[in-house]
Design a protein around this motif. Sequence first.
Motif, mmCIF file in Angstrom:
data_model
loop_
_atom_site.group_PDB
_atom_site.id
_atom_site.type_symbol
_atom_site.label_atom_id
_atom_site.label_comp_id
_atom_site.label_asym_id
_atom_site.label_seq_id
_atom_site.Cartn_x
_atom_site.Cartn_y
_atom_site.Cartn_z
ATOM 1 N N LEU A 266 15.677 -38.179 45.806
ATOM 2 C CA LEU A 266 14.283 -38.466 46.124
ATOM 3 C C LEU A 266 13.770 -39.639 45.284
ATOM 4 O O LEU A 266 13.057 -40.516 45.785
ATOM 5 C CB LEU A 266 13.421 -37.223 45.887
ATOM 6 N N ASN A 267 14.131 -39.678 44.021
ATOM 7 C CA ASN A 267 13.755 -40.801 43.164
ATOM 8 C C ASN A 267 14.323 -42.111 43.702
ATOM 9 O O ASN A 267 13.630 -43.134 43.736
ATOM 10 C CB ASN A 267 14.247 -40.572 41.734
ATOM 11 N N ASP A 268 15.586 -42.080 44.110
ATOM 12 C CA ASP A 268 16.184 -43.289 44.694
ATOM 13 C C ASP A 268 15.441 -43.712 45.946
ATOM 14 O O ASP A 268 15.205 -44.908 46.183
ATOM 15 C CB ASP A 268 17.656 -43.024 45.037
ATOM 16 N N TYR A 269 15.045 -42.726 46.739
ATOM 17 C CA TYR A 269 14.301 -42.998 47.977
ATOM 18 C C TYR A 269 12.967 -43.675 47.670
ATOM 19 O O TYR A 269 12.604 -44.692 48.275
ATOM 20 C CB TYR A 269 14.073 -41.679 48.710
ATOM 21 N N VAL A 270 12.229 -43.128 46.718
ATOM 22 C CA VAL A 270 10.917 -43.672 46.359
ATOM 23 C C VAL A 270 11.034 -45.083 45.791
ATOM 24 O O VAL A 270 10.147 -45.921 45.982
ATOM 25 C CB VAL A 270 10.205 -42.728 45.364
ATOM 26 N N ARG A 271 12.143 -45.365 45.099
ATOM 27 C CA ARG A 271 12.313 -46.670 44.450
ATOM 28 C C ARG A 271 12.707 -47.770 45.424
ATOM 29 O O ARG A 271 12.668 -48.947 45.078
ATOM 30 C CB ARG A 271 13.381 -46.558 43.348
ATOM 31 N N THR A 272 13.116 -47.412 46.634
ATOM 32 C CA THR A 272 13.510 -48.427 47.610
ATOM 33 C C THR A 272 12.302 -48.920 48.403
ATOM 34 O O THR A 272 11.265 -48.258 48.470
ATOM 35 C CB THR A 272 14.547 -47.871 48.598
ATOM 36 N N THR A 273 12.438 -50.087 48.987
ATOM 37 C CA THR A 273 11.387 -50.619 49.865
ATOM 38 C C THR A 273 11.456 -49.903 51.205
ATOM 39 O O THR A 273 12.455 -49.259 51.543
ATOM 40 C CB THR A 273 11.583 -52.118 50.089
ATOM 41 N N LYS A 274 10.407 -50.009 51.979
ATOM 42 C CA LYS A 274 10.380 -49.363 53.298
ATOM 43 C C LYS A 274 11.473 -49.908 54.204
ATOM 44 O O LYS A 274 12.049 -49.170 55.026
ATOM 45 C CB LYS A 274 9.005 -49.540 53.936
ATOM 46 N N GLU A 275 11.775 -51.198 54.072
ATOM 47 C CA GLU A 275 12.831 -51.795 54.875
ATOM 48 C C GLU A 275 14.195 -51.208 54.504
ATOM 49 O O GLU A 275 15.020 -50.899 55.381
ATOM 50 C CB GLU A 275 12.848 -53.315 54.683
ATOM 51 N N GLN A 276 14.425 -51.022 53.193
ATOM 52 C CA GLN A 276 15.681 -50.441 52.729
ATOM 53 C C GLN A 276 15.816 -48.989 53.155
ATOM 54 O O GLN A 276 16.919 -48.530 53.486
ATOM 55 C CB GLN A 276 15.762 -50.543 51.198
ATOM 56 N N THR A 278 14.762 -47.649 55.874
ATOM 57 C CA THR A 278 15.126 -47.604 57.294
ATOM 58 C C THR A 278 16.640 -47.695 57.462
ATOM 59 O O THR A 278 17.232 -47.041 58.325
ATOM 60 C CB THR A 278 14.449 -48.752 58.058
ATOM 61 N N GLN A 279 17.269 -48.486 56.582
ATOM 62 C CA GLN A 279 18.715 -48.673 56.674
ATOM 63 C C GLN A 279 19.477 -47.542 55.976
ATOM 64 O O GLN A 279 20.472 -47.037 56.500
ATOM 65 C CB GLN A 279 19.101 -50.013 56.033
ATOM 66 N N LYS A 280 18.993 -47.139 54.810
ATOM 67 C CA LYS A 280 19.745 -46.209 53.964
ATOM 68 C C LYS A 280 19.369 -44.744 54.155
ATOM 69 O O LYS A 280 20.207 -43.849 54.018
ATOM 70 C CB LYS A 280 19.549 -46.599 52.500
ATOM 71 N N PHE A 281 18.088 -44.496 54.445
ATOM 72 C CA PHE A 281 17.595 -43.108 54.551
ATOM 73 C C PHE A 281 16.894 -42.890 55.890
ATOM 74 O O PHE A 281 15.793 -42.346 55.930
ATOM 75 C CB PHE A 281 16.602 -42.813 53.418
ATOM 76 N N SER A 282 17.520 -43.296 56.970
ATOM 77 C CA SER A 282 16.842 -43.284 58.271
ATOM 78 C C SER A 282 16.322 -41.907 58.666
ATOM 79 O O SER A 282 15.227 -41.784 59.225
ATOM 80 C CB SER A 282 17.791 -43.811 59.359
ATOM 81 N N GLU A 283 17.069 -40.829 58.330
ATOM 82 C CA GLU A 283 16.634 -39.484 58.721
ATOM 83 C C GLU A 283 15.507 -38.946 57.849
ATOM 84 O O GLU A 283 14.955 -37.887 58.133
ATOM 85 C CB GLU A 283 17.819 -38.509 58.711
ATOM 86 N N LEU A 284 15.148 -39.664 56.789
ATOM 87 C CA LEU A 284 14.085 -39.228 55.889
ATOM 88 C C LEU A 284 12.844 -40.100 55.996
ATOM 89 O O LEU A 284 11.939 -40.005 55.166
ATOM 90 C CB LEU A 284 14.595 -39.246 54.439
ATOM 91 N N ILE A 285 12.804 -40.917 57.004
ATOM 92 C CA ILE A 285 11.756 -41.935 57.105
ATOM 93 C C ILE A 285 10.355 -41.337 57.217
ATOM 94 O O ILE A 285 9.357 -41.973 56.873
ATOM 95 C CB ILE A 285 12.040 -42.875 58.302
#
Length: 463
Positions: A266-276, A278-285
């Motif tokens: 979750l921390n990694d998710y929050v630290r990424t940009t919205k564009e990133q 979409t590519q890396k965490f598409s099912e968590l968008i």
Amino acid sequence: MSSWPEDVGILALEIVFPSQYVDQTELEQFDGVSAGKYTIGLGQQKMGFCSDREDINSLCLTVVQKLLERHNIKPSEIGRLEVGTETIIDKSKSVKTVLMQLFEPYGVTDIEGIDTTNACYGGTAALFNSIAWVESSAWNGRFALAVAGDIAVYAKGAARPTGGVGAIAMLVGPNAPLIFDRGIRATYVRHTYDFYKPDLTSEYPVVDGKLSIQCYLNALDQCYQQYCKNVSKKLNSEVDISSFDAVIFHSPYGKLVQKSLARLVLNDYVRTTKEQRTQKFSELIKFNNIKLEDSYFDRDVEKAFLNYSKEIFDKKTSPSLLIASQVGNMYTPSLYGGLVSLLINKKVSELAGKKIAMFSYGSGLAASFFSITVTHNCGPSSPLQKLVSNLSYIKPLLEQRQKIEPQKFESTLELRQKTCHSAPYEPNGSIENFFPGTYYLTKIDEQHRRFYDRIPVLTNGHV
């Protein structure tokens, strides 16, 4: 010794736990709770516990003596010894001074260090201090010993199945197979009353369960974020969960560890940009707008990230939970029991060159996130091979323990509660099934002085 010692870290490990346990499935039935509440809900299988024959002194005497014997370490080779514990049986005299009776017969009294206390963090503080000593101008070329030990017991109720007992001794020095990464660890300390022990006549803590979980997860957030910043600044490198081959956590109970691994994702998710994302965490968008501080008890977030990170957990964290699930929460040794579990669940060739993340938490609170790099050298006579080979006794010892029925477990804790700090006192618990080499309490005299004896060791000097 004018240069900075290289590759300072852990050279050897020794762990002890009680020779008896209560089965958590049977405890569920005895306590009248739903099936799976302890085994699935908490992720615990068995819980070690002590009779009135063992205390923090006996545990630490046992683990230190066994380490010296198993690794053929002379008492004169130890220059620093520090104990991390929250199991306090004397407000003045340290456990470290009790351990000196192992060294005094050899004329060794010039050993630095005393005790360090802050809930489950004391063992980490003792370890950090040991590493700092080896890396400092005070170092005299000898080894340091960091000892972590505790007896974790709770009053009857929801917290009792999260107890446990254990002690770990860690031999620290240069040219180690488990090397502590320098200059990048992160620490978070603040004042809170999530878990504390204000009643000095009782072994039982005061616990605010919900606050404790929130504090643990918040400390994890803070430490991980600072660790990532430190690595970026010092090494010009970015960190995420993929940077680690294994991730180990302080384990109050197994289920919280699984949630903690998901928390890092979750921390990694929050630290990424919205564009990133979409590519890396598409099912968590759908969690695009989530804030860490609002998510501690958000079941939707928790479930989604638990599911997403399950494969990562199974690969990087689950192997570290063997001892935690079989012995319980050992408090200060808990994190290092996770390290031991990882080492005995992997082949040496699988460990060589790997990066291990470690999260230590102690209520009140103090926490650190740090990392260990395993040496690449895994040859037959390498320090790594020796370290792992010397842990081969653990799995057989877990199987040799005696199962105790829940009623006797409860009466044993009642006896400990009733006789806590009693003097004079002569313990009456059986020593028949104690492991070879175990120290045990023989009596407490009218001046509260404690006396110990030892179960004879096997002919080769150790189990």
